[in-house]
Design a protein around this motif. Structure first.
Motif, PDB file in Angstrom:
ATOM      1  N   GLU A 145       0.800  -1.224   0.000  1.00  0.00           N
ATOM      2  CA  GLU A 145       0.000   0.000   0.000  1.00  0.00           C
ATOM      3  C   GLU A 145       0.833   1.273   0.000  1.00  0.00           C
ATOM      4  O   GLU A 145       0.394   2.297  -0.528  1.00  0.00           O
ATOM      5  CB  GLU A 145      -0.936   0.015   1.214  1.00  0.00           C
ATOM      6  N   TYR A 146       2.002   1.241   0.639  1.00  0.00           N
ATOM      7  CA  TYR A 146       2.759   2.481   0.820  1.00  0.00           C
ATOM      8  C   TYR A 146       4.192   2.436   0.288  1.00  0.00           C
ATOM      9  O   TYR A 146       4.850   3.476   0.229  1.00  0.00           O
ATOM     10  CB  TYR A 146       2.791   2.865   2.309  1.00  0.00           C
ATOM     11  N   GLY A 147       4.689   1.247  -0.070  1.00  0.00           N
ATOM     12  CA  GLY A 147       6.081   1.140  -0.499  1.00  0.00           C
ATOM     13  C   GLY A 147       6.253   1.410  -1.980  1.00  0.00           C
ATOM     14  O   GLY A 147       5.317   1.259  -2.767  1.00  0.00           O
ATOM     15  N   ALA A 148       7.462   1.783  -2.357  1.00  0.00           N
ATOM     16  CA  ALA A 148       7.759   2.041  -3.768  1.00  0.00           C
ATOM     17  C   ALA A 148       7.757   0.734  -4.555  1.00  0.00           C
ATOM     18  O   ALA A 148       8.144  -0.307  -4.038  1.00  0.00           O
ATOM     19  CB  ALA A 148       9.128   2.709  -3.879  1.00  0.00           C
ATOM     20  N   GLU A 149       7.312   0.826  -5.778  1.00  0.00           N
ATOM     21  CA  GLU A 149       7.396  -0.329  -6.672  1.00  0.00           C
ATOM     22  C   GLU A 149       8.781  -0.356  -7.302  1.00  0.00           C
ATOM     23  O   GLU A 149       9.296   0.674  -7.732  1.00  0.00           O
ATOM     24  CB  GLU A 149       6.341  -0.242  -7.775  1.00  0.00           C
ATOM     25  N   VAL A 150       9.371  -1.522  -7.331  1.00  0.00           N
ATOM     26  CA  VAL A 150      10.691  -1.686  -7.928  1.00  0.00           C
ATOM     27  C   VAL A 150      10.599  -2.750  -9.008  1.00  0.00           C
ATOM     28  O   VAL A 150      10.137  -3.861  -8.764  1.00  0.00           O
ATOM     29  CB  VAL A 150      11.724  -2.131  -6.862  1.00  0.00           C
ATOM     30  N   GLU A 151      11.025  -2.383 -10.222  1.00  0.00           N
ATOM     31  CA  GLU A 151      11.038  -3.352 -11.319  1.00  0.00           C
ATOM     32  C   GLU A 151      12.374  -4.078 -11.301  1.00  0.00           C
ATOM     33  O   GLU A 151      13.428  -3.459 -11.169  1.00  0.00           O
ATOM     34  CB  GLU A 151      10.871  -2.624 -12.664  1.00  0.00           C
ATOM     35  N   ALA A 167       4.765   8.061   7.249  1.00  0.00           N
ATOM     36  CA  ALA A 167       4.271   9.229   7.984  1.00  0.00           C
ATOM     37  C   ALA A 167       3.147   9.906   7.214  1.00  0.00           C
ATOM     38  O   ALA A 167       2.344  10.649   7.781  1.00  0.00           O
ATOM     39  CB  ALA A 167       5.414  10.214   8.252  1.00  0.00           C
ATOM     40  N   GLY A 168       3.089   9.653   5.912  1.00  0.00           N
ATOM     41  CA  GLY A 168       2.028  10.221   5.097  1.00  0.00           C
ATOM     42  C   GLY A 168       0.714   9.465   5.227  1.00  0.00           C
ATOM     43  O   GLY A 168      -0.319   9.929   4.741  1.00  0.00           O
ATOM     44  N   ALA A 169       0.754   8.324   5.871  1.00  0.00           N
ATOM     45  CA  ALA A 169      -0.484   7.562   6.092  1.00  0.00           C
ATOM     46  C   ALA A 169      -1.247   8.159   7.268  1.00  0.00           C
ATOM     47  O   ALA A 169      -0.667   8.857   8.095  1.00  0.00           O
ATOM     48  CB  ALA A 169      -0.154   6.107   6.382  1.00  0.00           C
ATOM     49  N   THR A 170      -2.531   7.900   7.323  1.00  0.00           N
ATOM     50  CA  THR A 170      -3.308   8.334   8.493  1.00  0.00           C
ATOM     51  C   THR A 170      -3.670   7.129   9.337  1.00  0.00           C
ATOM     52  O   THR A 170      -3.701   5.995   8.859  1.00  0.00           O
ATOM     53  CB  THR A 170      -4.613   9.018   8.055  1.00  0.00           C
ATOM     54  N   GLU A 171      -3.939   7.407  10.607  1.00  0.00           N
ATOM     55  CA  GLU A 171      -4.350   6.340  11.518  1.00  0.00           C
ATOM     56  C   GLU A 171      -5.568   5.612  10.965  1.00  0.00           C
ATOM     57  O   GLU A 171      -5.650   4.379  10.994  1.00  0.00           O
ATOM     58  CB  GLU A 171      -4.671   6.927  12.891  1.00  0.00           C
ATOM     59  N   SER A 172      -6.487   6.387  10.442  1.00  0.00           N
ATOM     60  CA  SER A 172      -7.717   5.805   9.913  1.00  0.00           C
ATOM     61  C   SER A 172      -7.449   4.851   8.745  1.00  0.00           C
ATOM     62  O   SER A 172      -8.017   3.759   8.670  1.00  0.00           O
ATOM     63  CB  SER A 172      -8.648   6.942   9.493  1.00  0.00           C
TER      64      SER A 172
END
Length: 297
Positions: A145-151, A167-172
Motif C-alpha cells: 500500500e505504501y512502499g515504492a514499486e521496484v522493477e 508518515a504520510g499515512a493516516t491512523e484511519s
DNA sequence: GACCAGGTAGCAA
DNA sequence: TTGCTACATGGT
C-alpha cells in the motif's frame, strides 16, 4: 543481472534458509511461491526482500545459497543473513541444559538475521499480540500500500515504505488495513523518524541497556519490542526479548530467573543463556528456544 | 464464545 | 516506581 552462489560447506555450522526466514524473527522477506509458513518445503523456493531500492533474491539449493540481485550483492547477502556467524563456536560454548540442547538440535542451521532497522522497528511494533503469520501479512500489506514499486528482471516488487511514506499515512487508513490499535503507533513512530526527532540508529554505540532504553521512546515500543530491534537489526546479540514463549520457558525451566520485572528478569536470563561468564550470544539461544517451543509438534 | 497471539500506553495509587 | 486495564483482529 549479477548472480552468485555461496557454498553451504563454507559456512561454519551450515545454513538453513527456510528456518532462518520463517522462524518469526524477520518479517521483511517474502516467498515467491506464496507458501510462507507452510510446512511443506519441497523444492528450493526463492525468497526476496528490497534493501535501499535494490531487490535481493535468495534460495537454498543442495550445496549453496544462491543469490540474484540488481547489483553485486554477495556482501549484502552475507550481512542480511549473518552468514559469517560461527554457529559451532556459539553453540559449542552455550549452556548445557537439556531443553536448550533440544532446541539446538531442532533448529540446526538457523541463523539470526540483520534486518534494515526502520522496517524492522515497524514490523515489531505490529507484532504485539499477533501471531507470526499475521505479522508477516501486515508488513506485506504496508509494503503493497505504501512502499515504492521496484522493477527487477521482469517482475514488480514492493519495498517496505520509508519513514516519510509511512508518515504520510493516516491512523484511519491503517485501521482500515486491519492494523487495529497499532495504527497510531506506526504513524507516530514514522513521524518521529521522518521529522528527524529520533532515529533507531541512535541506539548504536550505546551499552546494551542504554540502547534498549533509547528505543523505547518510539511510540508502541516497550522493552520487548526494543529487544527485538536490538537483536534482529542492530547486532546486540545478547538481547533476549521476553515474549510469551520465553516467559513460559522461564516459568517451566528457569524459574529462578523470574525476578518479577523486565529489567531484572532480562539480566538473569541473559546470564543463563549467555556463553561463558557473560551474556554473549544469549539472543542466539533465545531465538532457537522461541522457534522450538512455538513450532514443535 | 472463550482464549490467545513475539505488548504497550495511560492512568491511579 | 509498580500495578492494573483497554486496546483490534483473526484463528482455534
Amino acid at each position: 543481472m549479477p548472480t552468485g552462489a555461496i557454498p553451504t560447506a563454507s559456512l561454519a555450522g551450515g545454513m538453513d534458509l527456510h528456518l532462518t526466514l520463517e522462524s518469526g524473527q524477520s518479517y521483511l522477506w517474502r516467498r515467491e511461491d506464496g507458501r510462507m509458513y507452510e510446512n511443506a518445503t519441497e523444492g528450493s523456493p526463492w525468497y526476496y526482500t528490497v534493501v535501499d531500492g535494490e531487490v535481493v533474491r535468495v534460495r537454498q539449493t543442495e550445496s549453496a545459497i544462491e543469490w540474484h540481485a540488481s547489483t553485486e550483492a554477495e556482501a549484502l547477502v552475507r550481512e542480511l543473513l549473518r552468514l559469517d556467524d560461527d554457529l559451532p563456536e556459539i553453540f559449542g560454548a552455550a549452556p548445557d541444559e537439556q531443553m536448550l540442547e533440544a532446541a539446538y538440535e531442532y533448529a540446526r542451521g538457523l541463523r539470526l538475521v540483520a534486518d534494515p532497522v526502520f522496517p524492522n522497528l515497524i514490523s515489531f511494533i505490529l507484532s504485539q499480540q499477533m501471531r507470526v503469520e499475521r505479522i508477516h501479512s501486515m508488513t506485506t500489506t504496508l509494503a503493497r500500500e505504501y512502499g515504492a514499486e521496484v522493477e527487477f528482471d521482469g517482475g514488480t516488487y514492493h519495498a517496505f515504505p520509508t519513514p516519510e511514506e509511512l508518515a504520510g499515512a493516516t491512523e484511519s487508513e491503517l485501521r482500515d488495513l486491519a492494523l487495529g490499535y497499532r495504527a497510531p503507533y506506526v504513524v507516530r513512530t514514522a513521524e518521529m523518524v521522518a521529522d528527524g526527532d529520533a532515529h533507531p540508529n541512535e541506539a548504536l554505540g550505546l551499552s546494551y541497556e542504554d540502547a534498549r532504553e533509547s528505543l523505547t521512546r518510539f511510540v508502541g515500543v516497550g522493552d520487548k519490542v526494543a529487544d527485538c530491534v536490538l537483536l534482529f537489526s542492530l547486532g546486540y546479540l545478547e538481547a533476549v526479548p521476553l515474549d510469551t514463549w520465553i516467559r513460559t520457558a522461564i516459568e517451566d525451566h528457569f524459574p529462578d530467573c523470574d525476578c518479577g520485572n523486565y529489567a531484572e528478569t532480562s539480566q538473569a536470563i541473559r546470564q543463563r543463556f549467555g556463553v561463558g561468564d557473560g551474556d554473549d550470544y544469549a539472543g542466539y539461544v533465545q531465538t532457537y528456544v522461541f522457534h522450538y517451543l512455538r513450532t514443535r509438534e
